[in-house]
Design an enzyme around this catalytic site. Structure first.
Site, PDB file in Angstrom:
ATOM      1  N   GLU A 267       0.816  -1.228   0.000  1.00  0.00           N
ATOM      2  CA  GLU A 267       0.000   0.000   0.000  1.00  0.00           C
ATOM      3  C   GLU A 267       0.841   1.267   0.000  1.00  0.00           C
ATOM      4  O   GLU A 267       0.616   2.184   0.786  1.00  0.00           O
ATOM      5  CB  GLU A 267      -0.962   0.014   1.199  1.00  0.00           C
ATOM      6  CG  GLU A 267      -2.143  -0.901   1.018  1.00  0.00           C
ATOM      7  CD  GLU A 267      -3.243  -0.713   2.063  1.00  0.00           C
ATOM      8  OE1 GLU A 267      -2.945  -0.241   3.177  1.00  0.00           O
ATOM      9  OE2 GLU A 267      -4.393  -1.040   1.750  1.00  0.00           O
TER      10      GLU A 267
ATOM     11  N   ASP B 117      -9.033  -8.441   3.141  1.00  0.00           N
ATOM     12  CA  ASP B 117      -8.744  -7.403   4.136  1.00  0.00           C
ATOM     13  C   ASP B 117      -9.787  -7.309   5.238  1.00  0.00           C
ATOM     14  O   ASP B 117     -10.635  -6.413   5.205  1.00  0.00           O
ATOM     15  CB  ASP B 117      -8.623  -6.051   3.416  1.00  0.00           C
ATOM     16  CG  ASP B 117      -8.099  -4.961   4.347  1.00  0.00           C
ATOM     17  OD1 ASP B 117      -7.635  -5.294   5.447  1.00  0.00           O
ATOM     18  OD2 ASP B 117      -8.163  -3.772   3.957  1.00  0.00           O
TER      19      ASP B 117
ATOM     20  N   GLU C 279     -13.025  -2.026  11.669  1.00  0.00           N
ATOM     21  CA  GLU C 279     -12.942  -1.218  10.458  1.00  0.00           C
ATOM     22  C   GLU C 279     -14.068  -1.521   9.472  1.00  0.00           C
ATOM     23  O   GLU C 279     -14.685  -0.614   8.936  1.00  0.00           O
ATOM     24  CB  GLU C 279     -11.577  -1.445   9.780  1.00  0.00           C
ATOM     25  CG  GLU C 279     -11.454  -0.731   8.455  1.00  0.00           C
ATOM     26  CD  GLU C 279     -10.098  -0.941   7.782  1.00  0.00           C
ATOM     27  OE1 GLU C 279      -9.219  -1.587   8.375  1.00  0.00           O
ATOM     28  OE2 GLU C 279      -9.933  -0.443   6.653  1.00  0.00           O
TER      29      GLU C 279
HETATM   30  O1  GCW Z   1      -7.448  -2.553   6.158  1.00  0.00           O
HETATM   31  C1  GCW Z   1      -6.551  -1.708   5.523  1.00  0.00           C
HETATM   32  C2  GCW Z   1      -6.819  -0.373   6.112  1.00  0.00           C
HETATM   33  C3  GCW Z   1      -5.615   0.505   6.209  1.00  0.00           C
HETATM   34  C4  GCW Z   1      -4.502  -0.303   6.864  1.00  0.00           C
HETATM   35  C5  GCW Z   1      -4.182  -1.499   6.000  1.00  0.00           C
HETATM   36  C6  GCW Z   1      -3.135  -2.408   6.616  1.00  0.00           C
HETATM   37  C7  GCW Z   1      -2.816   0.424   8.376  1.00  0.00           C
HETATM   38  O2  GCW Z   1      -7.850   0.247   5.393  1.00  0.00           O
HETATM   39  O3  GCW Z   1      -5.969   1.632   6.953  1.00  0.00           O
HETATM   40  O4  GCW Z   1      -3.352   0.469   7.108  1.00  0.00           O
HETATM   41  O5  GCW Z   1      -5.336  -2.273   5.830  1.00  0.00           O
HETATM   42  O6  GCW Z   1      -3.527  -3.374   7.252  1.00  0.00           O
HETATM   43  O7  GCW Z   1      -1.969  -2.162   6.456  1.00  0.00           O
END
Ligand code: GCW
Length: 672
Positions: A265, A338, A366
Site C-alpha cells: 500500500e 482485508d 474497520e
Molecule cells: O485494512 C486496511 C486499512 C488501512 C490499513 C491497511 C493495513 C494500516 O484500510 O488503513 O493500514 O489495511 O492493514 O496495512
C-alpha cells in the site's frame, strides 16, 4: 435551587460512574474476602500477583494460597500449574497469569482445568495503529493512549495511570506484547524523544509482563539517516539499522522487536530496490538477533494490476519459504483480502513449511460497523482458527498450523489490531471491550469456544451491577435467565447478523469508500484503481454476481490444499457462505433451499436487519441488570446499528436489482 443542586449531583455521580464503569473493563472492583498468600520470592510482578489476590479473592474466606516459582519442564514459557491452593510457574509472569486464571474462575463460577496451563502462542500481541500525533488509523474510540499532539513528550501521572490500567487489563487475559505505533509508520518513532517516551511506557508495562515493540518505516535510513537508499543489501544501510537497534536496546533493554509493513500500500520496502521480502526482513532480523528481538513482517500485499488481489500474498511469499531468518515471523491477516466481515482463511496458513507464520486479526471494527455495531468478533476468529487447511491431511486447522502443533515453528505468535483509545470506555462501545477480551483469551488458548468467552466476559463485566455481592457469584437466578442467556445469544449471533445485512453469501469489499462504514457497491469513480472499487469484487451484471476464483476464473482455489481446493471449485460443494467469493453465478441459480440466488440474497439481507431488531429487544429488557449509563449507551448504539442495517439492505438490494431485474420477494420490507 434544590433541583439545581440535585441535578448537579446527579451529573457528577453519573460522570463518576461512567468513568468507573468504562475504565474497569472486565476487572471490576469486588468486595474481597480474606486470603493468606505465601510467596518466598520477590519481584514487581509477584507484588502485583499478591495484591490482585488480596483485592479480588472470592474463594473460601481465610484460605491460604502459595505462589511458587520452580522449574518444571511440562510448564512452557508463560504457563503455570494450578492445583488446589498452589500456583506454580517457571517465571513470575507465569504466576501472575495463574492468579488471574484463578480469580477469573472464582468470579465466573468456572472450574479451573487444573494441572498445567500453557499458552497456545508464545507472543500474544496487540498492534496499535496509533500515529505519533495521537490520531489512530481505523480507531473509533478517540485518540491514542500513548501519543499526543500537544505537549507530546511530557509524561503525566494520568498517562502513567492509564498505561498501568492498560497493562493490567492485558495481563489479565494473557496479552504479553504491544506494538505502540501504526504499521504505516512514521520514521519519527525512531528518534530519541519518541524512544524515551516508549521507554517510560515500557517501564509501566513491564511488571505486567507486557513487552513493547515498534512499527518501523523501511525507508528510515533515508528519512532519518540522510541516506540516498534504504536498499537492504547496502552495507551502510545495514550498519545504520544495527546502530539504531543498539541505541533502542540501550534505552529499552527488553525491547521486543519490529513490526514491518513494507512494499505494501505505497509503503517503502525492499522491492523499491529490486530486493525480496526475505532480503528486507532478514536485514532487520540480523540487526535484532544479538538482542533476541523479533521481526514481524506483514504479508498484506496487493497491487493495481493483479487479476485477483486475493492471490498476491501467497504468490509473493510461497517462493520465499525457508529463506527467512529464525527470528522473522510472517504476519498474515485472517483472510486473503482485508478483514472483511467474512472471508475464507488466507491460503498462506498451512502453506509454508519452513517459515514461522502468525495470524493477524482486527479487533478494531474497520469493516464491521466501527464503534457503532455490537459485533462479537470471537466467532469470526474461532471460525478462522478452526478452518481446516489440510496441510498435513485432515485436522490441520489454522490454529495448529500457526501454534507450532504441526510444524515446530521457531516462534509462535498472534496479533490483534487494537480497538483502544482515550474514550472513557476504552473501545467506543461497551461491547467492543468483549473483542479485546476475546482476542486475549484466544491467543492464550486457541481451542476456546466463543460461547465460553462470551459467558466469562458478561459475568465479569456486568454481574454485580444490580447488587454488590461478595463471595461466590450466584449464577442460578434471574440474572442468568433474563440477562446472561439472552445477551450471550445476542453476542454469538451478532457477527452472522452483520454478515447478513452487509455481505451475505461471500460478497465482500462493497462498503463505502475510505470510511468503510455503510454500503457502497456502486462506488467506482473514473481513474481510481479498480482493486479499490467494489464492482471489482462483486462483478454484478445482468449475467449474474460474484467473483470467479475457480479454475475457469482467477484460479485462486488452487492455492488451497485438496480436498478443499476442489470443494471450493465445485459450485455444488462450495459452502454457501463462500458462494459468491468463489463463483460468479446467474441470478436465477438454484440455491440449496430451492430459492433463486436473487431471492436468497434478498432474504439474507432482510434476516440481518431483523436480527438487529431482535438484539434491540433483548437489550431493551436488560435495563434492570445494568447501570443506566451503560444501558442507555448500548441502546443508542443498537438504534444506530439498526438504521445502518436497513440502509445496507435497501442500498444493496436496489443497486443489485438493476442487474437482476427480478422483483424483491413480497414478504420483505420494501426498500425506501
Ligand atoms: O485494512 C486496511 C486499512 C488501512 C490499513 C491497511 C493495513 C494500516 O484500510 O488503513 O493500514 O489495511 O492493514 O496495512
Amino acid at each position: 435551587m434544590k433541583v439545581i443542586i440535585s441535578s448537579f449531583f446527579f451529573l457528577f455521580t453519573s460522570l463518576l460512574l461512567h468513568a468507573q464503569n468504562g475504565h474497569q473493563l472486565w476487572l471490576r472492583d469486588k468486595k474481597a474476602l480474606p486470603v493468606h498468600v505465601i510467596c518466598k520470592q520477590n519481584s514487581p510482578t509477584l507484588t502485583i500477583a499478591r495484591q490482585e489476590l488480596h483485592d479480588s479473592w472470592q474463594g473460601a474466606p481465610g484460605a491460604t494460597i502459595s505462589l511458587i516459582i520452580k522449574k518444571d519442564r511440562a510448564v512452557k514459557v508463560d504457563g503455570f500449574k494450578l492445583n488446589e491452593n498452589v500456583i506454580q510457574a517457571n517465571t513470575d509472569k507465569g504466576i501472575l497469569y495463574g492468579v488471574y486464571e484463578l480469580l477469573r474462575n472464582q468470579q465466573t463460577g468456572g472450574k479451573p482445568k487444573g494441572g498445567v496451563d500453557n499458552p497456545s502462542y508464545q507472543f500474544r500481541i496487540l498492534d496499535h495503529w496509533d500515529n505519533p500525533d495521537g490520531s489512530i488509523e481505523r480507531g473509533y474510540a478517540g485518540n491514542s493512549i500513548f501519543w499526543r499532539k500537544q505537549d507530546p513528550f511530557t509524561v503525566t501521572d494520568e498517562d502513567k495511570k492509564l498505561w498501568q490500567e492498560y497493562a493490567r487489563a492485558n495481563a489479565s487475559i494473557g496479552i504479553n506484547g504491544s506494538v505502540l505505533n501504526n504499521v504505516n509508520a512514521s520514521p519519527m518513532i525512531l528518534t530519541p524523544d519518541y524512544l524515551n517516551r516508549a521507554k517510560v511506557i515500557a517501564s509501566l508495562l513491564r511488571p505486567y509482563g507486557v513487552k513493547i515493540y515498534l512499527s518501523v518505516n523501511f525507508a528510515s535510513p533515508v528519512s532519518l539517516g540522510g541516506f540516498k537508499t534504504a536498499d537492504p543489501l547496502d552495507p551502510a544501510v545495514m550498519a545504520w539499522w544495527k546502530n539504531k537497534v543498539k541505541e533502542i536496546y540501550s534505552i529499552i533493554p527488553d525491547f521486543g522487536g519490529f513490526l514491518v509493513k513494507a512494499s505494501s500500500e505505497g509503503q517503502p520496502g525492499p522491492q523499491n530496490y529490486g530486493r525480496t521480502h526475505a532480503d528486507g526482513a532478514n536485514m532487520l532480523a540480523d540487526a535484532l538477533n544479538p538482542f533476541g528481538g523479533l521481526v514481524m513482517w506483514r504479508a498484506f500485499v496487493y497491487s493495481a494490476n493483479n487479476e485477483d488481489r486475493a492471490k498476491q500474498a501467497y504468490d509473493e511469499f510461497m517462493p520465499l519459504d525457508g529463506k527467512f531468518r529464525d527470528n522473522v515471523i510472517i504476519q498474515v491477516k485472517n483472510g486473503p483480502i482485508d478483514f472483511q466481515a467474512r472471508e475464507p482463511f488466507s491460503p498462506l496458513f498451512g502453506a509454508m513449511k519452513k517459515t514461522s507464520v502468525m495470524p493477524e486479526f482486527q479487533v478494531t471494527q474497520e469493516y464491521l460497523g466501527h464503534a457503532v455495531y455490537v459485533v462479537f468478533l470471537s466467532t469470526m476468529w474461532e471460525e478462522c482458527l478452526q478452518s481446516d487447511t489440510y496441510q498435513q491431511g485432515k485436522g490441520s486447522i489454522v490454529a495448529r498450523c500457526t501454534d507450532g502443533s504441526i510444524f515446530p515453528q521457531k516462534n509462535t505468535a498472534i496479533a490483534g489490531v487494537s480497538n483502544i483509545g482515550l474514550d472513557t470506555n476504552w473501545c467506543g462501545n461497551h461491547f467492543a471491550q468483549a473483542n479485546w477480551y476475546a482476542f486475549g483469551r484466544l491467543a492464550w488458548n486457541d481451542t476456546l469456544k466463543s460461547g465460553q468467552i462470551a459467558d466469562e466476559w458478561i459475568k465479569l463485566t456486568f454481574y454485580g451491577d444490580s447488587s454488590q455481592k461478595s463471595g461466590e457469584a450466584d449464577y442460578t437466578g434471574d440474572w442468568t435467565k433474563n440477562f446472561l442467556v439472552p445477551v450471550k445469544q445476542m453476542m454469538i449471533d451478532s457477527r452472522e447478523a452483520a454478515v447478513n445485512f452487509m455481505t451475505p453469501l461471500g460478497l465482500h469489499h462493497i462498503m463505502s469508500a475510505n470510511g468503510h462504514y455503510g454500503p457502497g457497491p456502486w462506488w467506482a469513480p473514473k481513474g481510481i484503481r479498480p482493486d479499490w472499487t467494489p464492482p471489482y469484487y462483486h462483478q454484478a451484471s445482468t449475467n449474474g454476481i460474484g467473483f470467479d476464483r475457480t479454475k475457469k476464473g482467477s484460479d485462486a482455489i488452487s492455492q488451497y490444499h485438496e480436498p478443499l481446493s476442489s470443494e471450493f471449485n465445485n459450485v455444488a460443494t462450495c459452502p454457501e457462505k463462500f458462494l459468491l467469493w468463489f463463483h460468479h453465478l446467474p441470478w436465477d441459480y438454484k440455491m440449496k433451499d430451492g430459492r433463486t440466488l436473487w431471492d436468497d440474497l434478498c432474504y439474507r439481507y432482510d434476516t440481518g436487519v431483523n436480527q438487529v431488531r431482535e438484539f434491540q429487544k433483548i437489550w431493551d429488557k436488560a435495563g434492570p441488570f445494568v447501570d443506566s449509563t451503560r444501558f442507555m449507551e448500548v441502546q443508542r448504539k443498537l438504534r444506530e446499528q439498526e438504521i445502518n442495517a436497513v440502509l445496507w439492505k435497501d442500498a444493496c438490494l436496489l443497486y443489485f436489482q438493476q442487474f437482476s431485474r427480478m422483483p424483491i420477494p413480497y414478504d420483505i420490507e420494501r426498500p425506501v
